[in-house]
Design a protein around this motif. Structure first.
Motif, PDB file in Angstrom:
ATOM      1  N   PHE A 183      35.422   8.099 -20.358  1.00 39.62           N
ATOM      2  CA  PHE A 183      35.190   8.394 -21.720  1.00 39.62           C
ATOM      3  C   PHE A 183      34.005   9.214 -22.197  1.00 39.62           C
ATOM      4  N   PHE A 184      34.252  10.214 -22.947  1.00 39.50           N
ATOM      5  CA  PHE A 184      33.477  11.333 -23.366  1.00 39.50           C
ATOM      6  C   PHE A 184      33.640  11.380 -24.854  1.00 39.50           C
ATOM      7  N   THR A 185      32.266  11.811 -25.813  1.00 40.85           N
ATOM      8  CA  THR A 185      32.210  12.452 -26.661  1.00 40.85           C
ATOM      9  C   THR A 185      32.204  14.048 -26.566  1.00 40.85           C
ATOM     10  N   PHE A 186      32.571  14.690 -27.701  1.00 38.39           N
ATOM     11  CA  PHE A 186      32.741  16.092 -27.612  1.00 38.39           C
ATOM     12  C   PHE A 186      32.063  16.925 -28.786  1.00 38.39           C
ATOM     13  N   ARG A 187      31.486  17.816 -28.341  1.00 35.92           N
ATOM     14  CA  ARG A 187      30.639  18.682 -29.281  1.00 35.92           C
ATOM     15  C   ARG A 187      31.033  19.985 -29.160  1.00 35.92           C
ATOM     16  N   GLY A 215      44.974  23.871 -28.943  1.00 36.79           N
ATOM     17  CA  GLY A 215      44.172  22.717 -29.646  1.00 36.79           C
ATOM     18  C   GLY A 215      44.195  21.463 -28.674  1.00 36.79           C
ATOM     19  N   ASP A 216      44.716  21.648 -27.183  1.00 36.54           N
ATOM     20  CA  ASP A 216      44.518  20.411 -26.401  1.00 36.54           C
ATOM     21  C   ASP A 216      43.141  20.373 -25.968  1.00 36.54           C
ATOM     22  N   VAL A 217      42.585  19.201 -25.867  1.00 35.93           N
ATOM     23  CA  VAL A 217      41.225  18.797 -25.340  1.00 35.93           C
ATOM     24  C   VAL A 217      40.739  19.308 -24.147  1.00 35.93           C
ATOM     25  N   ALA A 218      41.850  19.385 -23.064  1.00 41.13           N
ATOM     26  CA  ALA A 218      41.341  19.785 -21.717  1.00 41.13           C
ATOM     27  C   ALA A 218      41.273  21.147 -21.685  1.00 41.13           C
ATOM     28  N   GLY A 219      42.176  21.874 -22.311  1.00 44.56           N
ATOM     29  CA  GLY A 219      41.989  23.332 -22.301  1.00 44.56           C
ATOM     30  C   GLY A 219      40.774  23.829 -23.061  1.00 44.56           C
ATOM     31  N   LEU A 220      40.393  23.122 -24.174  1.00 39.47           N
ATOM     32  CA  LEU A 220      39.253  23.479 -24.965  1.00 39.47           C
ATOM     33  C   LEU A 220      38.083  23.234 -24.246  1.00 39.47           C
ATOM     34  N   VAL A 221      37.968  22.274 -23.173  1.00 36.14           N
ATOM     35  CA  VAL A 221      36.835  21.852 -22.210  1.00 36.14           C
ATOM     36  C   VAL A 221      36.774  23.241 -21.389  1.00 36.14           C
ATOM     37  N   ARG A 222      37.958  23.375 -20.913  1.00 39.76           N
ATOM     38  CA  ARG A 222      37.876  24.304 -19.681  1.00 39.76           C
ATOM     39  C   ARG A 222      37.497  25.776 -20.134  1.00 39.76           C
ATOM     40  N   ALA A 223      37.951  25.997 -21.429  1.00 36.44           N
ATOM     41  CA  ALA A 223      37.673  27.413 -22.047  1.00 36.44           C
ATOM     42  C   ALA A 223      36.028  27.293 -22.318  1.00 36.44           C
ATOM     43  N   GLY A 224      35.655  26.212 -22.482  1.00 37.09           N
ATOM     44  CA  GLY A 224      34.109  26.129 -22.814  1.00 37.09           C
ATOM     45  C   GLY A 224      33.820  26.005 -24.338  1.00 37.09           C
ATOM     46  N   VAL A 225      34.971  25.639 -24.991  1.00 36.25           N
ATOM     47  CA  VAL A 225      34.859  25.468 -26.279  1.00 36.25           C
ATOM     48  C   VAL A 225      34.386  24.149 -27.004  1.00 36.25           C
ATOM     49  N   LEU A 226      34.699  23.275 -26.170  1.00 34.61           N
ATOM     50  CA  LEU A 226      34.175  21.735 -26.519  1.00 34.61           C
ATOM     51  C   LEU A 226      33.436  21.414 -25.107  1.00 34.61           C
ATOM     52  N   HIS A 227      32.145  20.860 -25.316  1.00 37.46           N
ATOM     53  CA  HIS A 227      31.293  20.295 -24.377  1.00 37.46           C
ATOM     54  C   HIS A 227      31.201  18.867 -24.230  1.00 37.46           C
ATOM     55  N   PRO A 228      31.672  18.236 -23.275  1.00 40.77           N
ATOM     56  CA  PRO A 228      31.872  16.662 -22.957  1.00 40.77           C
ATOM     57  C   PRO A 228      30.496  16.011 -22.819  1.00 40.77           C
ATOM     58  N   GLU A 229      30.446  14.852 -23.299  1.00 43.29           N
ATOM     59  CA  GLU A 229      29.052  14.245 -23.155  1.00 43.29           C
ATOM     60  C   GLU A 229      29.497  12.861 -22.727  1.00 43.29           C
ATOM     61  N   PRO A 230      28.999  12.463 -21.723  1.00 46.87           N
ATOM     62  CA  PRO A 230      29.512  11.023 -21.109  1.00 46.87           C
ATOM     63  C   PRO A 230      29.191   9.834 -22.214  1.00 46.87           C
ATOM     64  N   ILE A 231      29.948   8.715 -22.262  1.00 46.96           N
ATOM     65  CA  ILE A 231      29.657   7.747 -22.953  1.00 46.96           C
ATOM     66  C   ILE A 231      29.239   6.626 -22.110  1.00 46.96           C
TER      67      ILE A 231
END
Length: 474
Positions: free
Chosen positions: A359-363, A383-399
């Motif tokens: 589980f992660f939050t995203f910024r 608009g998929d989360v995994a793609g946005l993370v891979r592209a560096g658009v979203l940064h995951p922060e651990p919960i």
């Protein structure tokens, strides 16, 4: 205690945790050593790792963090506990059945009372793991012993009426006056103090033959703090440091192994239960002295909360470790588990996120906010989360995982018992589940994974608004 005209639930929780820590330190001096060593270890980790050490919680939060454990005997007592902790902004979260837990079944079911909101956890993350006995379970108690046990439990009062009245007032208003808060703290702490009342030796020993935990619950007329647990950033260092001080630890650290990948869920260990002087009433009515070993000093290290898929993977890895130890008894768990983990879990937080196991939050990563790259623009369009993370658009922060593991709890209990007790597996158990507990408490038992999932979803909703602005300005 407080100079404020009123004391809200967050402040009351902070004050109660501190008072309980003082009380337990006076009763179990080795706990004070555990806290001291924990703080030394945490300072070493911060000095060594800097900001990385605070990735799963600020040093101020980690230093203040405690979880307690108590045990009660009846549904009515459990419902009263819920009122006492409800005044502190703590609610039932998670259902744990330890009656089938390895390595030694324990005749209790449990929940944890804790804050649910992330901001309230940050204010003070005090939790109390609370177990209730199941006298109806025929694997442990025959009908005659159940009847006598139920009669004994019905004749005691754990929490005075004045305390429950103050708790209800705090729940209704979300705060207490300073005077009422002081009185609440006094009564609540006293309710969890170790009693000096003589213990019926024969009755206690009869229950102890079934389970040391059953005796600790049903063999005395009061409840008490069974352990109080600080949080540490390097539990392996803590384990070695306690041994270096000559304090006997249990055989191994419970939970996930130490390995080169991200910390997940919860790791726990403790020093062994100490022989505490107690007064006994013997069969002839005479009073004599003796000792009991029921309380111990536990410490924990917390990692990333796992999704249901992650928990399924975790269970598979635990089973794989168990099987390898069966296949090769000469190996130790400390040798086997890190290898199994490296084979079965991603070795970075990012990959754990992308695999949908944690589980992660995203910024939104602001570095490319004004001028998205072609890869980022494509990810935004999909608009998929995994793609946005891979592209560096979203940064995951651990919960952070805020809850407990049944196997680890049972392992800690078993490691501190002088006798494994008896279980008749041919007999039927008594049905207990989260629904039963919710009925007893009169409130739903929160599901940890649902809380983490909502936190992740809320962060995505906030990020979605930012991403919309990025699309318009790109």
């Amino acid at each position: 205690m407080s100079t404020s005209p009123t004391v809200d639930s967050n402040e009351l929780r902070t004050l109660f945790a501190a008072r309980l820590s003082t009380l337990y330190g006076a009763e179990v001096p080795a706990y004070r050593t555990l806290v001291e060593v924990s703080q030394d270890v945490n300072q070493r980790v911060v000095a060594r790792e800097g900001a990385v050490a605070e990735r799963l919680g600020s040093i101020d939060r980690v230093t203040a963090e405690r979880h307690g454990a108590i045990r009660v005997g009846t549904p009515g007592e459990l419902a009263q506990v819920a009122r006492v902790f409800g005044a502190l902004g703590m609610f039932p979260c998670g259902f744990y059945d330890l009656r089938d837990a390895a390595p030694a079944p324990v005749p209790v079911v449990s929940t944890a009372f804790r804050p649910l909101d992330r901001a309230e956890l940050a204010a003070n993350p005090f939790r109390v793991f609370t177990s209730v006995l199941v006298p109806e379970d025929r694997r442990f108690f025959d009908p005659d012993l159940e009847t006598r046990l139920q009669g004994f439990l019905a004749g005691r009062e754990l929490f005075p009426a004045e305390l429950l009245t103050l708790a209800d007032r705090a729940i209704e208003h979300g705060e207490l006056s300073a005077a009422d808060a002081d009185r609440y703290l006094e009564l609540a702490a006293a309710s969890f103090a170790l009693s000096a009342e003589p213990v019926d030796r024969a009755w206690y020993q009869e229950l102890e033959r079934i389970s040391g935990v059953a005796a600790d619950i049903g063999g005395v007329t009061t409840t008490h703090i069974n352990h109080l647990t600080p949080r540490v950033l390097d539990i392996d260092d803590l384990y070695a440091s306690m041994q270096a001080r000559g304090i006997e630890m249990i055989d191994e650290i419970q939970g996930p192994p130490r390995w080169d990948g991200p910390d997940v869920l919860l790791r726990q260990t403790s020093f062994r239960a100490l022989a505490e002087p107690r007064t006994f009433r013997d069969a002839d009515g005479r009073i004599s002295q003796g000792s009991l070993r029921v309380r111990f000093g536990e410490v924990e290290a917390r990692g990333i909360a796992l999704t249901p898929a992650g928990r399924e993977r975790f269970d598979e890895l635990v089973a794989a470790v168990d099987q390898r130890l069966v296949d090769d008894p000469d190996l130790s768990r400390a040798e086997v588990a890190p290898q199994v983990w490296s084979e079965g879990l991603p070795d970075t937080e990012r990959e754990l996120c992308l695999a949908g196991l944690g589980f992660f939050t995203f910024r939104v990563d602001d570095t490319g906010a004004g001028r998205p790259t072609p890869e980022q623009r494509a990810a935004l369009e999909r608009g998929d989360v995994a793609g946005l993370v891979r592209a560096g658009v979203l940064h995951p922060e651990p919960i952070v995982y805020e809850d407990f593991l049944p196997r680890s709890a049972a392992g800690i209990f078993a490691s501190n018992l002088t006798d494994g007790g008896t279980v008749d597996a041919d007999q039927g158990g008594a049905e207990r589940d989260a629904g039963w507990m919710a009925d007893v408490l009169g409130t739903p038992v929160n599901v940890p994974e649902e809380i983490y999932a909502e936190e992740a979803s809320a962060s995505l909703r906030a990020a979605d608004q930012d991403l919309g602005r990025i699309i318009r300005t790109g």
